[in-house]
Design a protein around this motif. Sequence first.
Motif, PDB file in Angstrom:
ATOM      1  N   MET A 286       0.777  -1.084   0.064  1.00  9.98           N
ATOM      2  CA  MET A 286       0.173   0.271   0.119  1.00  9.98           C
ATOM      3  C   MET A 286       0.689   1.392  -0.071  1.00  9.98           C
ATOM      4  SD  MET A 286      -3.329  -0.752   2.626  1.00  9.98           S
ATOM      5  CE  MET A 286      -4.307  -2.004   2.473  1.00  9.98           C
ATOM      6  N   LEU A 287       2.118   1.138   0.353  1.00  8.70           N
ATOM      7  CA  LEU A 287       2.882   2.566   0.879  1.00  8.70           C
ATOM      8  C   LEU A 287       3.820   2.740  -0.505  1.00  8.70           C
ATOM      9  CD1 LEU A 287       3.202   2.238   4.513  1.00  8.70           C
ATOM     10  CD2 LEU A 287       1.279   3.304   3.213  1.00  8.70           C
ATOM     11  N   ALA A 288       3.986   2.173  -1.322  1.00 11.81           N
ATOM     12  CA  ALA A 288       4.750   2.516  -2.632  1.00 11.81           C
ATOM     13  C   ALA A 288       6.209   2.657  -2.148  1.00 11.81           C
ATOM     14  CB  ALA A 288       4.240   3.888  -3.114  1.00 11.81           C
ATOM     15  N   GLY A 289       6.824   1.724  -1.279  1.00  9.03           N
ATOM     16  CA  GLY A 289       7.991   1.828  -1.147  1.00  9.03           C
ATOM     17  C   GLY A 289       8.606   2.694   0.020  1.00  9.03           C
ATOM     18  N   THR A 290       7.394   3.299   0.834  1.00  6.76           N
ATOM     19  CA  THR A 290       8.054   4.185   1.864  1.00  6.76           C
ATOM     20  C   THR A 290       7.287   3.713   3.134  1.00  6.76           C
ATOM     21  OG1 THR A 290       5.860   5.530   1.643  1.00  6.76           O
ATOM     22  CG2 THR A 290       7.992   6.175   0.272  1.00  6.76           C
ATOM     23  N   GLY A 291       7.348   2.327   3.335  1.00  4.46           N
ATOM     24  CA  GLY A 291       6.754   1.659   4.383  1.00  4.46           C
ATOM     25  C   GLY A 291       7.501   1.684   5.787  1.00  4.46           C
ATOM     26  N   ALA A 292       9.050   1.919   5.548  1.00  4.51           N
ATOM     27  CA  ALA A 292       9.756   2.058   6.686  1.00  4.51           C
ATOM     28  C   ALA A 292       9.483   3.111   7.646  1.00  4.51           C
ATOM     29  CB  ALA A 292      11.122   2.196   6.308  1.00  4.51           C
ATOM     30  N   GLY A 293       9.190   2.776   8.954  1.00  2.58           N
ATOM     31  CA  GLY A 293       8.747   3.730   9.856  1.00  2.58           C
ATOM     32  C   GLY A 293       7.306   4.095   9.973  1.00  2.58           C
ATOM     33  N   PHE A 294       6.550   3.676   9.063  1.00  2.00           N
ATOM     34  CA  PHE A 294       4.864   4.016   9.150  1.00  2.00           C
ATOM     35  C   PHE A 294       4.500   3.366  10.205  1.00  2.00           C
ATOM     36  CE2 PHE A 294       0.549   3.343   8.114  1.00  2.00           C
ATOM     37  CZ  PHE A 294       0.018   4.335   7.703  1.00  2.00           C
ATOM     38  N   TYR A 295       3.790   3.884  11.124  1.00  2.00           N
ATOM     39  CA  TYR A 295       3.076   3.288  12.372  1.00  2.00           C
ATOM     40  C   TYR A 295       1.673   3.338  12.499  1.00  2.00           C
ATOM     41  CZ  TYR A 295       3.319   8.079  14.344  1.00  2.00           C
ATOM     42  OH  TYR A 295       3.061   9.503  14.652  1.00  2.00           O
ATOM     43  N   GLY A 296       1.171   3.517  11.466  1.00  2.00           N
ATOM     44  CA  GLY A 296      -0.366   3.711  11.342  1.00  2.00           C
ATOM     45  C   GLY A 296      -0.929   2.393  10.929  1.00  2.00           C
ATOM     46  N   ASN A 297      -2.361   2.209  10.982  1.00  2.00           N
ATOM     47  CA  ASN A 297      -2.723   0.868  10.299  1.00  2.00           C
ATOM     48  C   ASN A 297      -2.655   0.620   9.026  1.00  2.00           C
ATOM     49  OD1 ASN A 297      -4.592  -0.013  12.890  1.00  2.00           O
ATOM     50  ND2 ASN A 297      -5.116   2.195  12.838  1.00  2.00           N
ATOM     51  N   CYS A 298      -2.073  -0.521   8.649  1.00  2.00           N
ATOM     52  CA  CYS A 298      -1.868  -0.843   7.306  1.00  2.00           C
ATOM     53  C   CYS A 298      -1.860  -2.430   7.231  1.00  2.00           C
ATOM     54  CB  CYS A 298      -0.424  -0.291   6.827  1.00  2.00           C
ATOM     55  SG  CYS A 298      -0.341  -0.131   5.179  1.00  2.00           S
ATOM     56  N   PHE A 299      -2.921  -3.025   7.206  1.00  2.00           N
ATOM     57  CA  PHE A 299      -3.312  -4.259   7.252  1.00  2.00           C
ATOM     58  C   PHE A 299      -4.184  -4.598   6.273  1.00  2.00           C
ATOM     59  CE2 PHE A 299      -6.035  -2.513  10.476  1.00  2.00           C
ATOM     60  CZ  PHE A 299      -6.967  -3.114  10.306  1.00  2.00           C
ATOM     61  N   TYR A 300      -4.618  -5.920   5.865  1.00  2.00           N
ATOM     62  CA  TYR A 300      -5.905  -6.239   5.183  1.00  2.00           C
ATOM     63  C   TYR A 300      -6.457  -7.533   5.993  1.00  2.00           C
ATOM     64  CZ  TYR A 300      -8.719  -7.397   1.262  1.00  2.00           C
ATOM     65  OH  TYR A 300      -9.742  -7.648   0.402  1.00  2.00           O
ATOM     66  N   PRO A 301      -7.649  -7.469   5.949  1.00  2.00           N
ATOM     67  CA  PRO A 301      -8.472  -8.836   6.618  1.00  2.00           C
ATOM     68  C   PRO A 301      -8.367  -9.888   5.683  1.00  2.00           C
ATOM     69  CG  PRO A 301      -9.838  -7.178   6.143  1.00  2.00           C
ATOM     70  CD  PRO A 301      -8.556  -6.562   5.878  1.00  2.00           C
ATOM     71  N   VAL A 302      -7.670 -10.884   5.821  1.00  2.00           N
ATOM     72  CA  VAL A 302      -7.582 -12.064   5.004  1.00  2.00           C
ATOM     73  C   VAL A 302      -8.630 -13.308   5.606  1.00  2.00           C
ATOM     74  CG1 VAL A 302      -6.290 -14.314   4.254  1.00  2.00           C
ATOM     75  CG2 VAL A 302      -5.268 -11.994   4.463  1.00  2.00           C
ATOM     76  N   THR A 303      -9.783 -13.354   4.705  1.00  2.00           N
ATOM     77  CA  THR A 303     -10.612 -14.421   5.273  1.00  2.00           C
ATOM     78  C   THR A 303     -10.785 -15.664   4.718  1.00  2.00           C
ATOM     79  OG1 THR A 303     -11.957 -12.330   5.876  1.00  2.00           O
ATOM     80  CG2 THR A 303     -13.234 -14.433   5.727  1.00  2.00           C
ATOM     81  N   VAL A 304     -10.704 -16.897   5.092  1.00  2.00           N
ATOM     82  CA  VAL A 304     -10.936 -17.842   4.641  1.00  2.00           C
ATOM     83  C   VAL A 304     -12.268 -18.593   5.068  1.00  2.00           C
ATOM     84  CG1 VAL A 304      -9.668 -20.379   4.308  1.00  2.00           C
ATOM     85  CG2 VAL A 304      -8.639 -18.426   5.332  1.00  2.00           C
ATOM     86  N   THR A 305     -12.967 -19.136   4.319  1.00  2.00           N
ATOM     87  CA  THR A 305     -14.338 -19.672   4.176  1.00  2.00           C
ATOM     88  C   THR A 305     -14.557 -21.216   3.657  1.00  2.00           C
ATOM     89  OG1 THR A 305     -15.379 -17.556   4.150  1.00  2.00           O
ATOM     90  CG2 THR A 305     -16.819 -19.361   3.906  1.00  2.00           C
ATOM     91  N   CYS A 306     -14.732 -22.086   4.502  1.00  2.00           N
ATOM     92  CA  CYS A 306     -14.815 -23.364   4.092  1.00  2.00           C
ATOM     93  C   CYS A 306     -16.291 -24.104   4.713  1.00  2.00           C
ATOM     94  CB  CYS A 306     -13.905 -24.302   4.606  1.00  2.00           C
ATOM     95  SG  CYS A 306     -12.121 -23.985   3.814  1.00  2.00           S
ATOM     96  N   GLY A 307     -16.579 -25.295   4.276  1.00  2.00           N
ATOM     97  CA  GLY A 307     -17.762 -25.787   4.743  1.00  2.00           C
ATOM     98  C   GLY A 307     -17.216 -26.431   6.307  1.00  2.00           C
ATOM     99  N   SER A 308     -17.897 -26.363   7.063  1.00  2.00           N
ATOM    100  CA  SER A 308     -17.603 -27.122   8.445  1.00  2.00           C
ATOM    101  C   SER A 308     -17.297 -28.500   8.622  1.00  2.00           C
ATOM    102  CB  SER A 308     -18.836 -26.754   9.550  1.00  2.00           C
ATOM    103  OG  SER A 308     -19.992 -27.574   9.158  1.00  2.00           O
ATOM    104  N   ARG A 309     -17.991 -29.232   7.528  1.00  2.00           N
ATOM    105  CA  ARG A 309     -17.446 -30.544   7.658  1.00  2.00           C
ATOM    106  C   ARG A 309     -16.284 -30.675   6.873  1.00  2.00           C
ATOM    107  NH1 ARG A 309     -21.134 -32.428   4.423  1.00  2.00           N
ATOM    108  NH2 ARG A 309     -22.772 -32.976   5.956  1.00  2.00           N
ATOM    109  N   GLU A 310     -15.708 -29.896   6.108  1.00  2.00           N
ATOM    110  CA  GLU A 310     -14.487 -29.868   5.488  1.00  2.00           C
ATOM    111  C   GLU A 310     -13.340 -29.590   6.264  1.00  2.00           C
ATOM    112  OE1 GLU A 310     -11.927 -27.725   1.931  1.00  2.00           O
ATOM    113  OE2 GLU A 310     -14.264 -27.376   2.071  1.00  2.00           O
ATOM    114  N   VAL A 311     -13.563 -28.852   7.118  1.00  2.00           N
ATOM    115  CA  VAL A 311     -12.604 -28.252   8.190  1.00  2.00           C
ATOM    116  C   VAL A 311     -12.522 -29.430   9.156  1.00  2.00           C
ATOM    117  CG1 VAL A 311     -11.996 -26.363   9.976  1.00  2.00           C
ATOM    118  CG2 VAL A 311     -12.843 -25.778   7.508  1.00  2.00           C
ATOM    119  N   ALA A 312     -13.677 -29.842   9.636  1.00  2.00           N
ATOM    120  CA  ALA A 312     -13.680 -30.668  10.865  1.00  2.00           C
ATOM    121  C   ALA A 312     -13.061 -32.064  10.494  1.00  2.00           C
ATOM    122  CB  ALA A 312     -14.979 -30.776  11.412  1.00  2.00           C
TER     123      ALA A 312
END
Length: 431
Positions: A286-312
């Motif tokens: 996100m920060l075009a190579g200027t991320g060193a020292g940046f201390y704000g929020n800079c994240f992405y929520p990675v969500t995985v969805t599966c059937g409960s039977r498949e996971v269990a």
Amino acid sequence: MGFMVTRTSRSLVAPSSPTAAPAGETLPLSALDRVPGLRHLVLSLHVFDGADGKAGSPARVVREALGKALVDYYPFAGRFVTEEDTGETRVACTGEGAWFVEATAACTLEDVKHLDHPMAIPKEELLPEPAPDVPPLDMPLMVQVTEFSCGGFVVGLISVHTIADGLGAGQFINAVADYARGLPKPRVSPVWARDLVPDPPRMPAPPPKLELLDLHGLTVDFSPDHIAKTKADFFASTGQRCSAFDVCVAKTWQSRTRALRLAGGAFADGDSPVHVCFFANTRHLMLAGTGAGFYGNCFYPVTVTCGSREVAAGEVLDVVRAVRNAKAKLAGDVARWAVGGFAQDPYELRFTYDSLFVSDWTRLGFLEADYGWGPPAHVVPFSYHPFMAVAVIGAPPAPKVGARVMTMCVEEAHLPEFREQMNAFASSAGK
């Protein structure tokens, strides 16, 4: 047995010298800083043996170093304000300071097992009480340093997530530690640059439904051997490597899903979808190579969805693969989000019982912070909210090794089976 903690001093710590902030300036926050769900308090305890290193009072050392760090990180010394005309939250650079509490404990750290689980002192005794006349969510930072009779000490931190993500908070704490050790400036210079974070157009959305859940806690340690075996098995099966984080996420999600299915209720029959969500650092994206020292929020929520039977029903390696596949799409998903490519904002999270949220505290920098007495022997995070099923991945107290998974993610009916599933992995080589 109770152990008495006595608070001896309460005050504001202002920047120790003039800052770069012009008088009366307010700083705009990024689109991610302003995500409504981030306006909450993050609590943690940092335990230091204090046996070696410099002499003197840790509370005085940390207090003095904090004042120096606030010169560089002056937004932490300000206050959150809301613009009347736009309703936008900003940081007013008032220089009023962070709230600082000094305390003493009438025991040694050995007496309380270095705050190992279950804690012998309630966390409320070791975290700072709010400053008078300032709403806690308006003050970016509050600190308490509790000195123990053995010379050890505990730093209790409360920060507002709006001003920094985990990496940013760890960067700031290490700046305080750098000054405490006598460095002339922090090893990492802070960068505000909130305008670099993308702000894609979004569809108006109602606030998330926050249904209170009756969640119960469980803490389990996974040994390095068991994690290493699962990593080796995954490599033998796929020719790809996975991380300890991947293993911890997969096994916790699988254990929880099995508990939900085996203990009856809505998940006992059929193949209901279940979700696990964790938060990936995106400074490099996100920060075009200027991320060193940046201390704000800079994240992405990675969500995985599966059937409960498949996971269990599958092997844990199958769940690791699902986690890895979701991580592999990160760059593409961030690029799509940055140009408004999603009909539903991925930051609008669903807080329902079928979703597990995982937070990783092992790589934030807290375990390396050294105020002059060496790095912490133990870091205890408290990332729990009554509407979120949460698992926090950390480390057990030194000299123990491995991964500690601290959860508040199942209702009472599901707790026995969840405990059995988690302990089975912790005490065996894993499936």
